[in-house]
Write an enzyme that holds these catalytic residues in place. Structure first.
Site, PDB file in Angstrom:
ATOM      1  N   LYS A  68      99.955 -44.941 -28.606  1.00 37.72           N
ATOM      2  CA  LYS A  68      98.603 -44.365 -28.499  1.00 37.72           C
ATOM      3  C   LYS A  68      97.609 -45.000 -29.475  1.00 37.72           C
ATOM      4  O   LYS A  68      96.419 -45.061 -29.190  1.00 37.72           O
ATOM      5  CB  LYS A  68      98.652 -42.850 -28.712  1.00 37.72           C
ATOM      6  N   ASP A 105      93.366 -35.969 -24.546  1.00 39.50           N
ATOM      7  CA  ASP A 105      94.210 -34.849 -24.991  1.00 39.50           C
ATOM      8  C   ASP A 105      93.358 -33.667 -25.465  1.00 39.50           C
ATOM      9  O   ASP A 105      93.686 -32.505 -25.198  1.00 39.50           O
ATOM     10  CB  ASP A 105      95.141 -35.298 -26.126  1.00 39.50           C
TER      11      ASP A 105
END
Ligand code: ATR
Length: 282
Positions: A68, A105
């Site tokens: 990520k 997210d």
């Protein structure tokens, strides 16, 4: 040109990823000619692995552990939120093969809260975040954007909570007050909190329990957990017994997938009960 629109998810390992179940469900529901596959990329072949996806003609991909943060360097452009939190989970590839990074997210977390507690707002509230890892990072970014007044970050390794509070204060320069806490201080401040959010793996099947006494919370406080296996974790059960409003973790996973699906396949998909059931049983 290929008629099938291609997307996928990268990580290492990747077999555990539930993202294909989510995207395949929506492809079928909206009758879209598309595919969504898992791509395991070994760390020493990261750059090559990503360029292969561009050559394969993918419209984009999701990114999971451990890439990520690393994916940011390979992207030509970045959304403001990806830049602020320094990580991305959703990449879109344009016609010239250039990569755009985004982090969804935080969007997933907030959309899940709104879906379950439509009248709750974090604006002006005091929030306790348990944990200071990658998930906490995305949620803290979203809480700051929602004008939360105070975020207390409690972590087993307090230095990580301190580093995160410091980094976010500098990056955002917002009104939000970020306060690092030692794990043993949690019960001293629970009475001030409007929300408690577990971002650690505590309480997950096979992990140690999350020991916290929610009786100290005000009766209007909400409790949310990002753990979704089990769906109803011990802290959510405790919240329910105390009559507190609570939100389970699966919705964050489902909602974070929406922006990618919309960009690659052209439909903002709905998170419905069948999808939740399929992903939980997968
Ligand atoms: P993620 O990206 O899912 O957030 P992570 O970056 O590894 O994963 O972070 C996991 C979080 O759970 C961390 O806050 C971790 O605390 P440390 O920073 O002290 O490692 C927390 N965590 C994991 N196991 C824990 C345990 N047994 N007790 C308390 N906290 C724990």
């Amino acid at each position: 040109m290929d008629k099938i629109i291609k997307a996928g998810v990268i990580g290492h390992p990747i077999a555990h990823s539930k993202s294909p179940f989510i995207h395949k469900y929506w492809l079928k529901k909206y009758n879209i000619m598309g595919e969504y596959l898992r791509y395991d990329i070994a760390p020493d072949e990261f750059q090559y692995g990503v360029s292969r996806l561009v050559n394969l003609g993918l419209r984009g991909f999701n990114v999971t552990i451990p890439y990520k943060e690393k994916i940011m360097d390979l992207c030509r452009t970045h959304s403001p939120i990806a830049l602020k939190i320094g990580a991305a989970n959703t990449v879109t590839i344009n016609d010239q093969g250039m990569l755009h990074a985004d982090s969804t997210d935080g969007f997933g977390y907030m959309s899940n809260i709104s879906a379950h507690l439509p009248h709750f707002s974090f604006m002006g509230k005091t929030v306790l975040i348990l944990g200071a890892g990658g998930a906490a990072r995305a949620i803290i970014g979203a809480l700051i954007e929602s004008n939360t007044a105070k975020i207390m970050i409690a972590n087993r390794t307090m230095a990580r909570a301190q580093a995160m509070a410091c980094e976010f204060s500098e990056r955002y320069m917002s009104e939000t007050n970020l306060v690092p806490l030692a794990w043993f201080e949690i019960h001293d401040i629970l009475g001030q909190c409007d929300a408690v959010i577990n971002t650690t793996s505590l309480g997950m099947s096979g992990q140690p329990p999350l020991e916290i006494d929610l009786k100290l919370l005000d009766c209007h406080a909400i409790v949310s957990d990002i753990v979704y296996a089990p769906l109803e974790t011990d802290i959510l059960k405790q919240a329910k017994t105390l009559g507190l409003q609570s939100v389970t973790g699966i919705g964050m996973l489902l909602h974070q997938a929406r922006p990618g699906f919309e960009r690659w396949f052209g439909v903002d998909p709905e998170v419905d009960n069948d999808l939740e059931r399929i992903v939980l049983s997968s």
